[in-house]
Motif scaffolding. Structure first.
Motif, PDB file in Angstrom:
ATOM      1  N   GLY A  42      -2.612  -4.178 -10.132  1.00 19.41           N
ATOM      2  CA  GLY A  42      -3.512  -3.126  -9.660  1.00 19.41           C
ATOM      3  C   GLY A  42      -2.797  -2.129  -8.756  1.00 19.41           C
ATOM      4  N   ASN A  43      -1.945  -2.622  -7.856  1.00 18.59           N
ATOM      5  CA  ASN A  43      -1.190  -1.724  -6.976  1.00 18.59           C
ATOM      6  C   ASN A  43      -0.302  -0.777  -7.768  1.00 18.59           C
ATOM      7  N   LEU A  44       0.346  -1.304  -8.813  1.00 23.10           N
ATOM      8  CA  LEU A  44       1.222  -0.470  -9.635  1.00 23.10           C
ATOM      9  C   LEU A  44       0.427   0.593 -10.392  1.00 23.10           C
ATOM     10  N   ILE A  45      -0.746   0.207 -10.883  1.00 22.83           N
ATOM     11  CA  ILE A  45      -1.586   1.158 -11.625  1.00 22.83           C
ATOM     12  C   ILE A  45      -2.108   2.245 -10.694  1.00 22.83           C
ATOM     13  N   ILE A  46      -2.515   1.863  -9.497  1.00 24.91           N
ATOM     14  CA  ILE A  46      -2.994   2.848  -8.515  1.00 24.91           C
ATOM     15  C   ILE A  46      -1.874   3.829  -8.178  1.00 24.91           C
ATOM     16  N   ASN A  47      -0.652   3.306  -7.989  1.00 18.66           N
ATOM     17  CA  ASN A  47       0.490   4.185  -7.723  1.00 18.66           C
ATOM     18  C   ASN A  47       0.716   5.163  -8.867  1.00 18.66           C
ATOM     19  N   ALA A  48       0.648   4.630 -10.102  1.00 21.05           N
ATOM     20  CA  ALA A  48       0.848   5.482 -11.280  1.00 21.05           C
ATOM     21  C   ALA A  48      -0.221   6.565 -11.347  1.00 21.05           C
ATOM     22  N   ASP A  49      -1.462   6.192 -11.085  1.00 26.20           N
ATOM     23  CA  ASP A  49      -2.566   7.158 -11.127  1.00 26.20           C
ATOM     24  C   ASP A  49      -2.393   8.232 -10.051  1.00 26.20           C
TER      25      ASP A  49
ATOM     26  N   SER B  79      -3.181 -10.097 -10.288  1.00 22.38           N
ATOM     27  CA  SER B  79      -4.030  -8.929 -10.534  1.00 22.38           C
ATOM     28  C   SER B  79      -3.837  -7.876  -9.458  1.00 22.38           C
ATOM     29  N   GLN B  80      -3.651  -8.317  -8.207  1.00 22.11           N
ATOM     30  CA  GLN B  80      -3.414  -7.375  -7.116  1.00 22.11           C
ATOM     31  C   GLN B  80      -2.094  -6.634  -7.318  1.00 22.11           C
ATOM     32  N   ALA B  81      -1.055  -7.360  -7.752  1.00 23.64           N
ATOM     33  CA  ALA B  81       0.251  -6.729  -7.984  1.00 23.64           C
ATOM     34  C   ALA B  81       0.162  -5.670  -9.072  1.00 23.64           C
TER      35      ALA B  81
ATOM     36  N   THR C 263       3.703  -5.110  -1.272  1.00 22.84           N
ATOM     37  CA  THR C 263       2.900  -6.298  -1.584  1.00 22.84           C
ATOM     38  C   THR C 263       3.178  -6.776  -2.999  1.00 22.84           C
ATOM     39  N   SER C 264       3.260  -5.849  -3.962  1.00 25.05           N
ATOM     40  CA  SER C 264       3.555  -6.230  -5.348  1.00 25.05           C
ATOM     41  C   SER C 264       4.913  -6.908  -5.442  1.00 25.05           C
ATOM     42  N   TYR C 265       5.911  -6.352  -4.762  1.00 22.85           N
ATOM     43  CA  TYR C 265       7.250  -6.937  -4.757  1.00 22.85           C
ATOM     44  C   TYR C 265       7.203  -8.356  -4.208  1.00 22.85           C
ATOM     45  N   SER C 266       6.523  -8.527  -3.079  1.00 24.72           N
ATOM     46  CA  SER C 266       6.448  -9.837  -2.458  1.00 24.72           C
ATOM     47  C   SER C 266       5.764 -10.866  -3.357  1.00 24.72           C
ATOM     48  N   ILE C 267       4.680 -10.459  -4.005  1.00 27.02           N
ATOM     49  CA  ILE C 267       3.942 -11.358  -4.903  1.00 27.02           C
ATOM     50  C   ILE C 267       4.832 -11.799  -6.068  1.00 27.02           C
ATOM     51  N   ILE C 268       5.485 -10.842  -6.718  1.00 27.63           N
ATOM     52  CA  ILE C 268       6.308 -11.181  -7.894  1.00 27.63           C
ATOM     53  C   ILE C 268       7.489 -12.050  -7.495  1.00 27.63           C
ATOM     54  N   ARG C 269       8.128 -11.773  -6.362  1.00 26.33           N
ATOM     55  CA  ARG C 269       9.250 -12.591  -5.921  1.00 26.33           C
ATOM     56  C   ARG C 269       8.815 -14.033  -5.667  1.00 26.33           C
TER      57      ARG C 269
ATOM     58  N   THR D 121      -0.903 -11.230   2.690  1.00 27.07           N
ATOM     59  CA  THR D 121      -0.433 -11.441   1.316  1.00 27.07           C
ATOM     60  C   THR D 121       1.034 -11.091   1.209  1.00 27.07           C
ATOM     61  N   PHE D 122       1.428  -9.979   1.864  1.00 24.68           N
ATOM     62  CA  PHE D 122       2.828  -9.573   1.858  1.00 24.68           C
ATOM     63  C   PHE D 122       3.705 -10.594   2.576  1.00 24.68           C
ATOM     64  N   ALA D 123       3.180 -11.176   3.648  1.00 22.41           N
ATOM     65  CA  ALA D 123       3.962 -12.120   4.451  1.00 22.41           C
ATOM     66  C   ALA D 123       4.110 -13.452   3.727  1.00 22.41           C
ATOM     67  N   LYS D 124       4.888 -14.333   4.308  1.00 18.61           N
ATOM     68  CA  LYS D 124       5.205 -15.604   3.660  1.00 18.61           C
ATOM     69  C   LYS D 124       4.004 -16.528   3.520  1.00 18.61           C
ATOM     70  N   GLY D 125       2.979 -16.291   4.311  1.00 23.49           N
ATOM     71  CA  GLY D 125       1.849 -17.209   4.309  1.00 23.49           C
ATOM     72  C   GLY D 125       1.038 -17.217   3.035  1.00 23.49           C
TER      73      GLY D 125
END
Length: 347
Positions: free
Chosen positions: A257-264, A253-255, A339-345, A201-205
């Motif tokens: 979710g990752n941010l929420i998990i980090n915040a928690d 949703s994954q992006a 992964t969140s950064y890659s998804i949003i970009r 998911t993080f990679a270009k594919g």
């Protein structure tokens, strides 16, 4: 973290003093301001900084100078550092010189003397922001390509392991110690598969498959799911009439979710995670366009704020938070923010 370097070039000392004063007044000691009184000195200075691995996001140069004119200097700088932004600041440049700088040096801005301090500092801030965004994107693209290749190869080897373990489990005695050991191996393989999925998911594919979606619903659902069973809780302030957007629902949703998990995880004893959405429109005609838009183009956007009550990230780590496998937590893979950064970009 090293400070960005801005090189100012002019053959008149009072101009250099004025530039230094304007930039220091606006940015304090955020940047190193270096001065050169001619193009040859500036070019040697630039080469030295690059050899030392310094970041030089911006060069501001006069046009009429002894020895080497401004357009010639900026053309040489373009050759040795294409990412560096270039501003020509002069009252005497001809249309031909400006055109040469635009075509051969990828001139970022032409500004006339005497300059307006706000216009100057806004332009400098915008250029430096764009420099670091481009640098981060290049780094993430390179790491993503590498990570994707590793994940693909690892998945192939993982397939052999899981296939053989599944077969061994099917013929092993369920009451035996061997069955328990094989089950542990199978579970480890499942976890490894999840990790390779994150890498892919993080990679270009992992290009997004977009569809029109209700962003408020996706934010609320993914945040609520990610916080389930935690001591923390989410408070939502979602704008009524929020525009829909074209997103890949699963990746988005994954992006979130990752941010929420980090915040928690930043609040071991629990706390409140505030989530806010709002419509946002960027217009080039607005006075603060360069500040609010950074490298974004004109248009309509949805802005999402996620705020926790944790201790924050130490300033020395801020430059690395989107790097894969970088983490300051005891638990975690270091892939969540990357992964969140890659998804949003990619969206």
């Amino acid at each position: 973290m090293k400070k960005p370097i801005i090189i100012c070039v002019d053959d008149e000392k009072f101009i250099l003093d004025g530039l230094r004063t304007a930039l220091v007044d606006a940015f304090g000691d955020d940047y190193m301001i270096e001065i050169a009184e001619d193009g040859v000195e500036a070019l040697e200075m630039m080469k030295e900084f690059l050899l030392e691995g310094e970041d030089v996001p911006l060069v501001i140069s006069d046009y009429v100078m002894p020895g080497m004119k401004g357009d010639e200097l900026l053309k040489h700088i373009q050759i040795i550092s294409q990412r560096t932004f270039k501003i020509m600041l002069t009252g005497q440049a001809t249309m031909e010189s400006v055109t040469n700088a635009l075509n051969q040096a990828d001139l970022y801005r032409y500004m006339a003397k005497p300059w307006d301090n706000k216009n100057l500092t806004d332009t400098v801030r915008h250029a430096v922001d764009q420099y670091y965004q481009a640098k981060q994107s290049d780094k993430m693209e390179a790491i993503g390509t590498l990570a994707g290749g590793i994940a693909h190869d690892f998945n192939n080897m993982l397939g052999v392991i899981t296939g053989n373990v599944s077969y061994a489990l099917s013929i092993a005695d369920k009451e035996s110690e061997l069955f328990e050991v094989l089950s542990d191996i199978q579970e480890g393989a499942r976890q490894a598969h999840k990790l390779t999925h994150q890498l892919l998911t993080f990679a270009k594919g992992g290009e997004p498959i977009k569809q029109s979606a209700d962003i408020n619903n996706l934010v609320r659902e993914s945040a609520s799911f990610s916080i389930r069973g935690s001591k923390s809780r989410c408070e939502f302030n979602l704008e009524n009439g929020l525009w829909s957007a074209q997103v890949d629902p699963g990746q988005f949703s994954q992006a979130i979710g990752n941010l929420i998990i980090n915040a928690d995880q930043s609040m071991p004893d629990g706390g409140i995670i505030t989530i806010r959405t709002e419509n946002m429109e960027i217009k080039a005609s607005e006075p603060d366009f360069s500040l609010s838009a950074a490298s974004m183009s004109e248009g309509t956007y949805i802005r999402i704020f996620i705020e926790d009550q944790g201790g924050g990230i130490p300033e020395k780590h801020l430059a690395n938070i989107f790097d894969p496998y970088f983490t300051i937590k005891q638990k975690g893979s270091g892939l969540g923010l990357a992964t969140s950064y890659s998804i949003i970009r990619r969206h």
